[in-house]
Design an enzyme around this catalytic site. Sequence first.
Site, PDB file in Angstrom:
ATOM      1  N   GLU A 202       0.916  -1.271  -0.021  1.00  0.00           N
ATOM      2  CA  GLU A 202       0.121   0.017  -0.112  1.00  0.00           C
ATOM      3  C   GLU A 202       0.805   1.332   0.111  1.00  0.00           C
ATOM      4  O   GLU A 202       0.278   2.285   0.046  1.00  0.00           O
ATOM      5  CB  GLU A 202      -1.066  -0.059   1.163  1.00  0.00           C
ATOM      6  CG  GLU A 202      -2.368  -1.161   1.090  1.00  0.00           C
ATOM      7  CD  GLU A 202      -1.877  -2.303   0.610  1.00  0.00           C
ATOM      8  OE1 GLU A 202      -1.310  -2.909   1.611  1.00  0.00           O
ATOM      9  OE2 GLU A 202      -2.171  -2.800  -0.288  1.00  0.00           O
ATOM     10  N   ASN A 286      -0.405  -7.373  -4.414  1.00  0.00           N
ATOM     11  CA  ASN A 286      -1.117  -6.275  -5.337  1.00  0.00           C
ATOM     12  C   ASN A 286      -0.086  -5.410  -5.954  1.00  0.00           C
ATOM     13  O   ASN A 286       0.997  -5.172  -5.533  1.00  0.00           O
ATOM     14  CB  ASN A 286      -2.238  -5.430  -4.604  1.00  0.00           C
ATOM     15  CG  ASN A 286      -1.616  -4.531  -3.741  1.00  0.00           C
ATOM     16  OD1 ASN A 286      -1.211  -4.927  -2.747  1.00  0.00           O
ATOM     17  ND2 ASN A 286      -1.428  -3.173  -3.699  1.00  0.00           N
ATOM     18  N   ASP A 328      -7.519  -5.337  -4.858  1.00  0.00           N
ATOM     19  CA  ASP A 328      -6.421  -5.550  -3.802  1.00  0.00           C
ATOM     20  C   ASP A 328      -6.395  -6.887  -3.496  1.00  0.00           C
ATOM     21  O   ASP A 328      -6.429  -7.300  -2.123  1.00  0.00           O
ATOM     22  CB  ASP A 328      -6.421  -4.608  -2.535  1.00  0.00           C
ATOM     23  CG  ASP A 328      -5.478  -5.004  -1.707  1.00  0.00           C
ATOM     24  OD1 ASP A 328      -4.311  -5.153  -1.763  1.00  0.00           O
ATOM     25  OD2 ASP A 328      -5.709  -4.870  -0.363  1.00  0.00           O
TER      26      ASP A 328
HETATM   27 CA    CA Z   1      -2.530  -5.329  -0.584  1.00  0.00          CA
END
Ligand code: CA
Length: 610
Positions: A202, A286, A328
Amino acid sequence: MATRRGLLFTKVFLSFSFLAGLLCVPHLGYGQGLLEMQKDPGQWVLPGKNYSLTRYSELNQISAANVKNLKVAWTFSTGVLRGHEGAPLVVGDTMYLVTPFPNIVYALDLTKPGAPVKWKYEPKQDPDAIPIACCDVVNRGVAYSDGKIFFNQLDTTTVALEAATGKLVWKVKQGDFKQGQTITMAPLVIRDKVFTGISGGEFGVRGFVTANDVNTGKQIWRAYSTGPDAEVMIGKDFSSPYPSHQGKDLGVSTWKGEEWKKGGGTTWGWYSYDPELNLLYHSTGNPGAWNADQRPGENKWSMTIFARNPDTGEAKWAYQLTPHDAWDYDGVNESVLIDLGSDGKTQKVLVHFDRNGFAYVIDRTTGKVLMAKPFGEVNWAKSIDLETGQPVENPEKRTKQGTNVKDICPGAMGAKDQQPVSYSPRTKLFYVPTNNICMDYEGTQVNYMAGVPYVGAIVNMHAGPGGNRGEFIAWDPATGTKKWGIKEKWAAWSGALSTAGDVVFFGTMDGWFKAVDAHSGKELWKFKVGSGIIAAPMTYLGPDGKQYVAVMSGVGGWSGLVVAGDLATDDPTAALGAVGAFGELGKDTNKGGTLYVFALEGAPKQVAKQ
Ligand code: CA
């Protein structure tokens, strides 16, 4: 019945060797020692019990018939009140565990009543690393090999300690939290190397896996998840049954411009290893920003399971689970290695319950998907095409910049997140803690800046159909079907443990530690611990020959951050959408950090192995 005979023999032998002076003792070698030790049911020497990550124990003193008599034997406060994931190890007569940040490592002496602290190692870390962890400052455990304990600090330091004393042997920095990098995973040791990944999906972190020398900490190799083949370590040994996975430098060409440098494929899950094939299995998270419109293309090798030669780092095969992820659905969940089939016809497979909601059975030699079936509520894709290996997407549930796409299932936390499954070779079933969370998701433009979140999405998660936020299920990998399920109010965010006593253990976020019948799922026993459970249970034989079951309580993690991080509950999109689904969790549990150890009352009862 499994006993500690092997261990006692070793001790007697070692004492004899010592007394006899420098008697020539054949050295087993680093890996072989661990390979043998993990077969001893009395000990729990690897985070997932064994390299296959089955989290299954041959111990059967505690059985479906007597588990109702389980009582607390002793407890231990870790002194930390954040989310406790992972499981302790038991090596010989010592238990080892690591806390969430500040990552204190404890060695507990199991030979003494109440298991007092043998040693404690408390690293000095910059508290500025705390807000860099997206989803609580969890840590998923220590690793052991050849007299050393290994663990990762949140600030990306990998540490080796002397198991006997807690004395520092070496430490190395894998990254820099000021660049958005952190580590939450447990390391894995294979022979003379310790393997560690990186977190920060993130924060635009570009994922990698590193092999360090167990004796010196020296970096042996590092393989990136994105970028040119040379850096991903895709070479002449690589093959894939899928045309979409063939070609040069796909880690660059499946991205727009230089987006591949701004994150993709962090590597924070549990790793497994097949000694016969000599393949290490790890997977990636991700791609860069959550706003998929900013990074057109399949975004390889994010959301990918890799099989690598642990000696060289070279990839043998790779399989991308969710191309061009827009939800995600980190592909980091563990790959469990089992032999599927019967009547002498078995196939070496890995079984992977992905965040994207599909349970994959994959030929672990070639990377070919043999079966992929939804194990929870899934509407982003209809199926996985076994010819191409690609998901058959539902275009209505693909997220977009500037549009709030509603009721996507599963939510970003996935149908399962870090909570590890267990596989019993007796029932031939997987025991899977799952989430029943869906979401609304709107992509937004975001600019990359090192060390600050690189997300670009407004997400609001909520309970899926039925209103229960989780379910603990038994799954038949041969048919790809659910055998039974236990619905839970909150996500089933703890790990699972199955045993030869045909008992399955798991914990709930509102603090119940439960034992259920491995065949039927019938609840046999439960105990209310001090705080919600997001950790994985384990079991071992004490020095008294008795079977113990241990689990840490201490709610937190992404789902429990609202409690562990004292979050305000007025904005449902806070904590990347977690507050929407878990905002009320504080009514059902409180912060904690305590290890609970359970045993049957009375003398150990020897039960014949069935
Ligand atoms: Ca993630």
